[in-house]
Design an enzyme around this catalytic site. Structure first.
Site, mmCIF file in Angstrom:
data_model
loop_
_atom_site.group_PDB
_atom_site.id
_atom_site.type_symbol
_atom_site.label_atom_id
_atom_site.label_comp_id
_atom_site.label_asym_id
_atom_site.label_seq_id
_atom_site.Cartn_x
_atom_site.Cartn_y
_atom_site.Cartn_z
ATOM 1 N N HIS A 47 50.083 52.392 33.819
ATOM 2 C CA HIS A 47 50.134 52.680 35.254
ATOM 3 C C HIS A 47 51.390 53.352 35.785
ATOM 4 O O HIS A 47 51.451 53.612 36.983
ATOM 5 C CB HIS A 47 49.893 51.388 36.039
ATOM 6 C CG HIS A 47 48.567 50.763 35.758
ATOM 7 N ND1 HIS A 47 47.378 51.337 36.145
ATOM 8 C CD2 HIS A 47 48.242 49.637 35.085
ATOM 9 C CE1 HIS A 47 46.374 50.581 35.742
ATOM 10 N NE2 HIS A 47 46.871 49.538 35.091
ATOM 11 N N HIS A 148 49.813 43.560 36.097
ATOM 12 C CA HIS A 148 48.440 44.022 36.336
ATOM 13 C C HIS A 148 48.388 44.818 37.628
ATOM 14 O O HIS A 148 48.919 44.384 38.646
ATOM 15 C CB HIS A 148 47.495 42.817 36.434
ATOM 16 C CG HIS A 148 46.094 43.158 36.831
ATOM 17 N ND1 HIS A 148 45.219 43.792 35.978
ATOM 18 C CD2 HIS A 148 45.419 42.968 37.991
ATOM 19 C CE1 HIS A 148 44.058 43.968 36.614
ATOM 20 N NE2 HIS A 148 44.167 43.487 37.828
#
Length: 158
Positions: A47, A148
């Protein structure tokens, strides 16, 4: 003398039990820290790319080996955050607020959302279309580290 030997033996046994319990606690803490560190590294790989371009989704996802968990199926969407790791980590500390069991950034981030164009494809044939956005983000934090990416959040000013 007998009393001293009995007391000494009991004392040594108690000390040994305490040392064993402490070593087990320390081992558990190290294992937990290693698990969080591994999840943090995976989060960064999946990410974070400060100079991500919406035209590079397919090649970036391919080079990083991003796919559905435990599969070679193409991931439906993947979001890259255009920021450095310290800026993102700060969300877990002072630059975020609770958002359910996640943490929401106080400020918007520049992101690139990569969406799969060829549904049902498998690696290495994943083709993505990228879209640049500016959004607040929701992440899961553990031990002060992001582990996450949950979602981006449209934020309207009042």
């Amino acid at each position: 003398m007998v009393f001293y030997l009995i007391f000494s033996t009991l004392f040594q046994q108690r000390i040994m039990r305490i040392l064993f319990a402490l070593s087990m606690l320390l081992s558990t803490a190290v294992l937990c820290t290693n698990a969080v560190s591994e999840r943090y590294r995976k989060f960064i790989n999946h990410h974070v790319k400060g100079d991500m371009s919406e035209n590079r989704c397919s090649s970036e996802i391919m080079s990083r080996g991003i796919s559905k968990t435990n599969s070679n199926e193409c991931k439906e969407t993947n979001t890259f955050i255009r920021a450095n790791t310290n800026t993102i980590k700060s969300i877990c500390e002072r630059a975020g607020e609770p958002y359910g069991d996640m943490t929401k950034s106080l400020q918007p981030f520049s992101i690139v959302v990569c969406t799969l164009r060829n549904q049902g494809a498998r690696h290495p044939r994943c083709e993505y279309r990228g879209q640049a956005r500016t959004r607040r983000i929701a992440i899961k934090c553990e031990a002060g580290l992001p582990v996450h990416f949950e979602r981006d959040i449209v934020h309207f000013e009042n």
